[in-house]
Design a protein around this motif. Structure first.
Motif, PDB file in Angstrom:
ATOM      1  N   VAL A 243      40.190  61.395  40.206  1.00  0.00           N
ATOM      2  CA  VAL A 243      41.643  61.264  40.309  1.00  0.00           C
ATOM      3  C   VAL A 243      42.161  60.611  39.029  1.00  0.00           C
ATOM      4  CG1 VAL A 243      41.711  61.156  42.811  1.00  0.00           C
ATOM      5  CG2 VAL A 243      41.383  59.066  41.493  1.00  0.00           C
ATOM      6  N   ALA A 244      43.451  60.832  38.747  1.00  0.00           N
ATOM      7  CA  ALA A 244      44.019  60.328  37.498  1.00  0.00           C
ATOM      8  C   ALA A 244      43.954  58.810  37.436  1.00  0.00           C
ATOM      9  CB  ALA A 244      45.458  60.806  37.341  1.00  0.00           C
ATOM     10  N   GLN A 245      44.272  58.173  38.521  1.00  0.00           N
ATOM     11  CA  GLN A 245      44.344  56.707  38.520  1.00  0.00           C
ATOM     12  C   GLN A 245      43.609  56.167  39.740  1.00  0.00           C
ATOM     13  OE1 GLN A 245      45.926  54.533  36.118  1.00  0.00           O
ATOM     14  NE2 GLN A 245      44.614  53.174  37.315  1.00  0.00           N
ATOM     15  N   LEU A 246      42.506  55.505  39.505  1.00  0.00           N
ATOM     16  CA  LEU A 246      41.782  54.879  40.605  1.00  0.00           C
ATOM     17  C   LEU A 246      42.523  53.617  41.036  1.00  0.00           C
ATOM     18  CD1 LEU A 246      38.175  55.210  39.145  1.00  0.00           C
ATOM     19  CD2 LEU A 246      39.005  56.348  41.210  1.00  0.00           C
ATOM     20  N   PRO A 247      42.347  53.213  42.299  1.00  0.00           N
ATOM     21  CA  PRO A 247      42.986  51.971  42.760  1.00  0.00           C
ATOM     22  C   PRO A 247      42.545  50.788  41.899  1.00  0.00           C
ATOM     23  CG  PRO A 247      41.966  53.161  44.594  1.00  0.00           C
ATOM     24  CD  PRO A 247      41.552  53.870  43.337  1.00  0.00           C
ATOM     25  N   GLN A 248      43.494  49.988  41.480  1.00  0.00           N
ATOM     26  CA  GLN A 248      43.212  48.924  40.521  1.00  0.00           C
ATOM     27  C   GLN A 248      44.110  47.722  40.755  1.00  0.00           C
ATOM     28  OE1 GLN A 248      43.864  49.662  36.129  1.00  0.00           O
ATOM     29  NE2 GLN A 248      41.683  50.118  36.289  1.00  0.00           N
ATOM     30  N   ARG A 249      43.552  46.533  40.594  1.00  0.00           N
ATOM     31  CA  ARG A 249      44.363  45.311  40.642  1.00  0.00           C
ATOM     32  C   ARG A 249      43.908  44.361  39.554  1.00  0.00           C
ATOM     33  NH1 ARG A 249      45.499  43.069  46.660  1.00  0.00           N
ATOM     34  NH2 ARG A 249      46.549  41.484  45.406  1.00  0.00           N
ATOM     35  N   THR A 250      44.844  43.597  39.029  1.00  0.00           N
ATOM     36  CA  THR A 250      44.506  42.676  37.940  1.00  0.00           C
ATOM     37  C   THR A 250      44.837  41.227  38.325  1.00  0.00           C
ATOM     38  OG1 THR A 250      46.678  42.968  36.937  1.00  0.00           O
ATOM     39  CG2 THR A 250      44.916  44.398  36.143  1.00  0.00           C
ATOM     40  N   PHE A 251      44.081  40.320  37.746  1.00  0.00           N
ATOM     41  CA  PHE A 251      44.254  38.889  38.007  1.00  0.00           C
ATOM     42  C   PHE A 251      44.071  38.131  36.690  1.00  0.00           C
ATOM     43  CE2 PHE A 251      42.698  41.020  41.715  1.00  0.00           C
ATOM     44  CZ  PHE A 251      43.466  40.517  42.744  1.00  0.00           C
ATOM     45  N   ASP A 252      44.920  37.130  36.471  1.00  0.00           N
ATOM     46  CA  ASP A 252      44.852  36.356  35.227  1.00  0.00           C
ATOM     47  C   ASP A 252      43.570  35.550  35.118  1.00  0.00           C
ATOM     48  OD1 ASP A 252      47.306  37.277  34.577  1.00  0.00           O
ATOM     49  OD2 ASP A 252      48.401  35.464  35.192  1.00  0.00           O
ATOM     50  N   SER A 253      43.082  35.101  36.282  1.00  0.00           N
ATOM     51  CA  SER A 253      41.987  34.130  36.261  1.00  0.00           C
ATOM     52  C   SER A 253      41.147  34.270  37.518  1.00  0.00           C
ATOM     53  CB  SER A 253      42.557  32.710  36.200  1.00  0.00           C
ATOM     54  OG  SER A 253      43.286  32.450  37.395  1.00  0.00           O
ATOM     55  N   VAL A 254      39.982  33.649  37.500  1.00  0.00           N
ATOM     56  CA  VAL A 254      39.133  33.628  38.695  1.00  0.00           C
ATOM     57  C   VAL A 254      39.851  32.900  39.830  1.00  0.00           C
ATOM     58  CG1 VAL A 254      36.955  32.783  39.649  1.00  0.00           C
ATOM     59  CG2 VAL A 254      37.004  33.771  37.356  1.00  0.00           C
ATOM     60  N   ASP A 255      40.544  31.816  39.487  1.00  0.00           N
ATOM     61  CA  ASP A 255      41.254  31.066  40.529  1.00  0.00           C
ATOM     62  C   ASP A 255      42.313  31.930  41.216  1.00  0.00           C
ATOM     63  OD1 ASP A 255      39.777  28.799  40.283  1.00  0.00           O
ATOM     64  OD2 ASP A 255      41.224  27.714  39.039  1.00  0.00           O
TER      65      ASP A 255
END
Ligand SMILES: [Zn+2]
Length: 279
Positions: A243-255
């Motif tokens: 698929v063009a875009q797989l499900p994705q999430r981003t986070f600034d830090s481990v916390d």
């Protein structure tokens, strides 16, 4: 070995994968032990490991993974009962007489980080950790510095002789504070409850940030921080039908990732197509 210590999933069908990428920033100088005299320079002890092609230092996936495993074993208080060369690690044997030693299926560490192949012939390792190389911008920054050695610094330390009070100097080589490495870890889902087990990895990252990577951590080296974390999920059907875009999430830090635990686990389950199966 009794039947109860056998891993449940002996077919090891891949249900999907979670990719965790991010950067690993050296907050203090980073000493990574390597084969002295092999990839190393001169007579320095505990050299940084260098890529022989580029001469640039990198963090071997094995040392990162080993540290994450060791910290996970320790926070669980697991018995370290298995000898690999001169290092003892925990491996599930189901032997409860000898300290805390759960069965494989209940273990928070072994399914994630793996067990020796001759102990459980078909117990797949969920987590793989790639070698982490300097980012391009970090390479340019380090080249602009006037360092003692290519991409690394010499730090002088002194051991104090307790009888004569004489200082015995020694040289150590470190990747300077501020160096940035690109990290990638891939976690394979073999059964629905592997989604929950993924949290062992996230927790280990937090444990590492409060610990150190490499050697001489109690003397200041090896403080690291993970930043710009991205979780990408590739459910099994998307290996056959990309698929063009797989499900994705981003986070600034481990916390930030840790703080969103329940939310992230529910999202991973949904994105991997495992939401309706028992976890
Ligand atoms: Zn175990």
């Amino acid at each position: 070995m009794s039947a109860t210590t056998q891993p449940a999933n002996r077919n090891a069908t891949i249900l999907g994968r979670i990719r965790l990428t991010g950067i690993l920033r050296a907050i203090t100088g980073l000493r990574i032990g390597g084969a002295a005299g092999g990839l190393a320079i001169g007579a320095l002890d505990n050299p940084v490991v260098r890529d022989p092609l580029t001469n640039q230092p990198y963090v071997p996936g094995s040392s990162l993974k080993g540290k994450l495993r060791s910290l996970s074993e320790r926070i669980e208080g697991l018995t370290t009962n298995w000898r690999i060369n001169n290092v003892y690690i925990h491996v599930c044997t189901g032997d409860r007489q000898n300290g805390r030693n759960p069965t494989y299926d209940q273990c928070p560490v072994c399914p994630v980080f793996g067990v020796p192949g001759d102990q459980y012939p078909s117990a797949p390792t969920r987590l793989l950790v790639r070698d982490a190389f300097l980012t391009e911008s970090s390479v340019r920054e380090l080249e602009a510095l006037r360092l003692d050695l290519p991409y690394s610094e010499i730090k002088w330390e002194a051991a104090i002789d307790r009888v004569t009070s004489a200082a015995v100097p020694r040289q150590v080589e470190r990747v300077p504070a501020g160096a940035v490495f690109a990290c990638e870890m891939v976690y394979t889902l073999y059964e629905p409850r592997d989604v929950n087990r993924f949290w062992t990895v996230v927790r280990a990252l937090a444990l590492l940030e409060d610990d150190y990577l490499g050697s001489y951590g109690s003397r200041g080296s090896g403080k690291v921080r993970f930043e710009d974390l991205t979780l990408t999920v590739r459910p099994r059907p998307h290996y056959d039908q990309p698929v063009a875009q797989l499900p994705q999430r981003t986070f600034d830090s481990v916390d930030a990732l840790l703080a969103a635990r329940d939310d992230v686990l529910a999202w991973l389950r949904e994105a991997a197509g495992l939401a309706r199966q028992a976890g």
